[in-house]
Design a protein around this motif. Structure first.
Motif, mmCIF file in Angstrom:
data_model
loop_
_atom_site.group_PDB
_atom_site.id
_atom_site.type_symbol
_atom_site.label_atom_id
_atom_site.label_comp_id
_atom_site.label_asym_id
_atom_site.label_seq_id
_atom_site.Cartn_x
_atom_site.Cartn_y
_atom_site.Cartn_z
ATOM 1 N N ILE A 38 0.733 -0.944 -0.132
ATOM 2 C CA ILE A 38 -0.247 0.063 0.085
ATOM 3 C C ILE A 38 0.685 1.418 0.299
ATOM 4 O O ILE A 38 0.874 2.270 -0.647
ATOM 5 C CB ILE A 38 -0.704 0.119 1.487
ATOM 6 C CG1 ILE A 38 -1.787 -1.431 1.092
ATOM 7 C CG2 ILE A 38 -1.680 1.122 1.517
ATOM 8 C CD1 ILE A 38 -2.277 -1.112 0.113
ATOM 9 N N VAL A 39 2.096 1.044 0.568
ATOM 10 C CA VAL A 39 2.977 2.676 0.619
ATOM 11 C C VAL A 39 3.495 2.332 -0.425
ATOM 12 O O VAL A 39 3.710 4.006 -1.012
ATOM 13 C CB VAL A 39 3.789 2.275 2.008
ATOM 14 C CG1 VAL A 39 5.280 3.349 1.807
ATOM 15 C CG2 VAL A 39 3.338 2.026 3.199
ATOM 16 N N ASN A 40 3.736 1.412 -1.112
ATOM 17 C CA ASN A 40 4.286 1.625 -2.742
ATOM 18 C C ASN A 40 3.679 2.508 -3.646
ATOM 19 O O ASN A 40 3.501 2.761 -4.202
ATOM 20 C CB ASN A 40 5.423 0.263 -3.445
ATOM 21 C CG ASN A 40 6.309 0.233 -2.077
ATOM 22 O OD1 ASN A 40 6.230 -1.264 -1.839
ATOM 23 N ND2 ASN A 40 6.868 0.959 -1.590
ATOM 24 N N PHE A 41 2.483 1.280 -3.592
ATOM 25 C CA PHE A 41 1.143 1.911 -4.274
ATOM 26 C C PHE A 41 1.036 3.573 -4.623
ATOM 27 O O PHE A 41 0.726 4.106 -5.160
ATOM 28 C CB PHE A 41 0.410 0.882 -4.104
ATOM 29 C CG PHE A 41 -1.133 1.581 -5.274
ATOM 30 C CD1 PHE A 41 -0.671 0.892 -6.792
ATOM 31 C CD2 PHE A 41 -1.876 1.777 -5.356
ATOM 32 C CE1 PHE A 41 -1.805 0.983 -7.819
ATOM 33 C CE2 PHE A 41 -2.868 2.217 -6.364
ATOM 34 C CZ PHE A 41 -2.762 1.530 -7.520
ATOM 35 N N ILE A 42 0.839 3.632 -3.128
ATOM 36 C CA ILE A 42 0.113 5.384 -3.021
ATOM 37 C C ILE A 42 1.304 6.093 -3.072
ATOM 38 O O ILE A 42 1.321 7.442 -3.924
ATOM 39 C CB ILE A 42 -0.245 5.460 -1.630
ATOM 40 C CG1 ILE A 42 -1.705 4.881 -0.983
ATOM 41 C CG2 ILE A 42 0.318 6.518 -0.812
ATOM 42 C CD1 ILE A 42 -2.358 4.868 0.345
ATOM 43 N N PHE A 43 2.997 5.815 -3.008
ATOM 44 C CA PHE A 43 3.925 6.563 -3.331
ATOM 45 C C PHE A 43 3.810 6.717 -5.048
ATOM 46 O O PHE A 43 4.036 7.924 -6.073
ATOM 47 C CB PHE A 43 4.978 6.320 -3.325
ATOM 48 C CG PHE A 43 5.988 7.186 -3.477
ATOM 49 C CD1 PHE A 43 6.397 7.938 -2.580
ATOM 50 C CD2 PHE A 43 7.196 6.467 -4.754
ATOM 51 C CE1 PHE A 43 8.037 8.902 -3.463
ATOM 52 C CE2 PHE A 43 7.817 6.765 -5.404
ATOM 53 C CZ PHE A 43 8.634 8.362 -4.430
#
Length: 295
Positions: free
Chosen positions: A11-16
């Motif tokens: 989720i962190v990677n995707f939102i970034f």
């Protein structure tokens, strides 16, 4: 050594990447373009040790787009010179071309790092429960790109051994050899799709309630990164509404200066947001080197 940002929660990677790509396409202010180009190139260089060829190609593409744009866009008040007697080559069109070129190479570079960070497992984790069929199709499509490239190299190498490479023969023969490779790739892809469909049907895909398994867990670091990213995005949206990113290239250049409060705040937030991956990578690298030096 693994990349620290790649080890974060999906989720962190995707939102970034959603934030980096969307804001990279929306913000054409020079301050934000410089930040996006510099940090995207830096992170790509951190992920790929052999990056000189790619970065040189992106710089050449940047220059080409910047120089070619005024040939088609003749708007602007400051004429540098004229072409074909009456076609102006303007400073405004050149600056606008530079902005579009910076945006284009930035998006390409972020996508290049996206393929390294967001694996198919992470993508399925993010969207597998919401839209399992769409997620599966997108994952298969993204997987076919490197598979097609590898298979094309194998076919081309095999045909080169028997003297039927696309580099041999006349123009017609080169085209014929290229079409043969494309035909072989198409047959291989169709056959693979049929085999995969039969395999999935045999294993009961779509017959019952779908379950999923993953090894990803939200850690404290991931939560902190999510809070920071949402905080930066909120500030950037506020700065955009307050005019901190206002810029006009055509017909006359008008840029909100860095002395403007909202531009300064937006530039700092944008830099901090995009620097998250490279800062994590450098921190992990330094920690690894320090720990090795103590052995």
């Amino acid at each position: 050594m693994r990349d620290a940002f790649s080890d974060c929660h999906p989720i962190v990677n995707f939102i970034f990447y959603i934030g980096a790509l969307v804001m990279g396409m929306c913000f054409v202010h020079p301050v934000f373009l410089v930040c996006s180009v510099a940090l995207s190139f830096s992170y790509y260089a951190a992920l790929k040790k052999r990056c000189i060829k790619y970065l040189a190609g992106m710089l050449m593409l940047f220059v080409a787009i910047m120089v070619i744009n005024p040939l088609f866009n003749t708007q602007g008040v400051h004429v540098l010179f004229t072409l074909l007697g009456d076609r102006p080559y303007t400073l405004e069109a050149l600056c606008y071309g530079a902005a579009m070129a910076a945006m284009f190479v930035t998006i390409l570079t972020w996508f290049a790092t996206y393929n390294q960070v967001m694996t198919s497992d992470k993508f399925l984790y993010c969207f597998g429960r919401l839209a399992p069929s769409v997620s599966l199709i997108l994952t298969m499509v993204l997987r076919l790109v490197p598979s097609f490239k590898k298979k094309a190299e194998q076919i081309s190498g095999a045909r080169k051994c028997v003297g039927k490479s696309i580099e041999n023969g006349s123009t017609y023969e080169k085209a014929a050899h290229g079409m043969t490779i494309v035909s072989s790739l198409t047959s291989w892809a169709l056959e693979g799709g049929v085999i995969m469909a039969d395999s999935m049907r045999s294993r009961g895909f779509g017959c019952g309630k779908r379950t999923s398994f993953s090894l990803y867990h939200m850690r404290k670091t991931d939560r902190i990164l999510l809070i920071l990213m949402f905080f930066y995005i909120a500030l950037l949206i506020l700065c955009a509404f307050c005019g901190g990113m206002d810029v006009t290239y055509i017909p006359q250049i008008h840029i909100s200066g860095i002395d403007t409060l909202w531009t300064a705040i937006g530039g700092i937030c944008y830099f901090l947001f995009l620097s998250i991956p490279i800062v994590m990578h450098i921190t992990e690298d330094l920690t690894w080197r320090i720990s090795r030096s103590k052995i």
